[in-house]
Scaffold this motif. Sequence first.
Motif, short mmCIF file in Angstrom:
data_model
loop_
_atom_site.label_atom_id
_atom_site.label_comp_id
_atom_site.label_asym_id
_atom_site.label_seq_id
_atom_site.Cartn_x
_atom_site.Cartn_y
_atom_site.Cartn_z
N GLU A 156 -2.59 -32.44 -45.22
CA GLU A 156 -3.16 -32.59 -43.88
C GLU A 156 -2.18 -33.39 -43.02
O GLU A 156 -1.75 -34.47 -43.43
N ASP B 171 -3.18 -27.89 -43.74
CA ASP B 171 -4.61 -27.81 -43.47
C ASP B 171 -4.85 -28.39 -42.08
O ASP B 171 -4.85 -29.61 -41.88
N SER C 152 -11.24 -25.95 -53.34
CA SER C 152 -10.97 -26.96 -52.33
C SER C 152 -11.16 -28.37 -52.88
O SER C 152 -10.39 -29.28 -52.57
N VAL D 42 -4.10 -23.36 -42.39
CA VAL D 42 -5.53 -23.17 -42.62
C VAL D 42 -6.26 -23.64 -41.36
O VAL D 42 -6.12 -24.79 -40.95
N VAL E 204 -9.35 -22.53 -47.18
CA VAL E 204 -8.53 -23.24 -48.17
C VAL E 204 -8.46 -22.43 -49.46
O VAL E 204 -7.39 -22.27 -50.07
N HIS F 153 -10.24 -31.26 -48.46
CA HIS F 153 -9.99 -29.87 -48.08
C HIS F 153 -11.24 -29.00 -48.15
O HIS F 153 -11.14 -27.78 -47.95
#
Length: 545
Positions: free
Chosen positions: A217, A250, A157, A276, A127, A151
């Motif tokens: 996300e 993510d 993060s 990620v 991240v 994260h």
Amino acid sequence: MSGRRSVRSAHEGILRRQSARESAARTYARALPIVPVRARGLTIEGADGRRYLDCLSGAGTLALGHNHPVVLEAIRKVLDSGAPLHVLDLATPVKDAFVTELFRTLPPGLAGNARVQFCGPAGTDAVEAALKLVRAATGRTGVLAFTGAYHGMTAGSLEVSGGACDVRVARLPYPQDYRCPFGVGGDRGAELAARWTESVLDDPKSGVRHPAGMILEPVQGEGGVIPAPDAWLRRMRQITAERSVPLIADEVQTGVGRTGAFWAVEHSGIVPDVMVLSKAIGGSLPLAVIVYRDALDVWQPGAHAGTFRGNQLAMAAGTATLAHVRENGLAERAATLGSRMLGRLRDLAHHFPCMGDVRGRGLMIGIEMVDPETDHGSGAVTTARVEPRGGMAAPAPDDPRVRAEDSEGRAGMPHRPPPPPAPELAAAVRRECLRRGLIVELGGRHSGVVRLLPPLTITDEQATAVLDRLADAIAAAARDHIPPASPTPPDRNRSQYSPPGEAEAQPVGRHEDRDRHRQRHPGRSRANRAPGPDELRDDHADPAR
């Protein structure tokens, strides 16, 4: 008997020494006083001889479960070859094979023009790398992130996670149905969230400068297992593309088949600018990378580095895991089995109003525990225990769990505000699960969501055992205040995962009647037993596709 006491003593001694010597920041060890000594597939055996079904899976790291044969073979092959185990960022055959397999799985719109950066060993390192990358590529500093996000635990993060304040991050509403920030849920709630994002970016008086990137996300895991609506994800992709804002997905926990697609962004069809990746890509060993469009590759040599970015054992294990998931259709299997598990948990929720919401995607499942007896408009977090509904009657029309579903199977607008979260009840469910040999973890805004993250190799029979044990745990956690059962006749088509004793329409009191009720309906033998030797041995027989 003396041997058993000796084993128990050793188990407790290890736990005491851990408590005395390790940091106060330790987390899982506090709620799960287990000393694992052997593991295979879904099953863990502790130093005290107890066996557990592991639905935590290293917080989603173990896509193939513990010690899968293909992973062990890949690791042994590297060890036996005499290859170096630590090579910084030098090219090796092991790394070449990993990158080739990784690129084979990427969304087609990214794989053809992708670059990969190996980061430190954890997802939070990746991240950090993604944030550095988009800031370097755009020359801007601010980042758009979302409420409820998680994260990682390093400084950058944490800035883009949900609990941060006083940072270079603009916080946007993440759409959800059960606790919609706009109070409407469904497609309408997602549309309002998208419009808010557009307003923040386009309003010169919003206080938000043109950002370096947006990070999201596809399913918020630690935030409470909240899947992003596919249409909303497409809007986020459109909004960011039109304004030249790189989009970072993510996929640390959602990737490698977890949600029913190899990568969770594939459900919506979007292609992010940066992905990620960590956890499952290392096949149980530490590995983290970012994959991104080559147009963003403006870094100078050494602009991002890390001593342990050349972990050869993790790359070998990761290659084996990625290939096994792809070749055996385990993502599709996760979609099918996850849908069945969600359906059966929703059946169970009809009998336990303390199960406020059941949600998820694939084998990423969450159950939000609530206090249905508290004023729905209070917004308070309750610590009170709640009880199961007696009888078999369906929820009333104004029950907050009765919601229309949209085209993606997500719930629509609640008829009234949902009950407050019940984190102590969720913690009690976790404890009762552990007593029954089932490992689960909590998440969500108030740690009120019971989470299931089983390996993708879980069999139908193991899924049945997991749901049986979970149903009994919920019944036990909510048992202190059992009201009289409804005289409504039982539904003969009820789910096999309903709580013990619900088939009886006899009233059950709170004292001696409750005791008689427990004697008539002891916990299911299957739900309360530990897995036998055959289950431990045969865990890795992959389920039918």
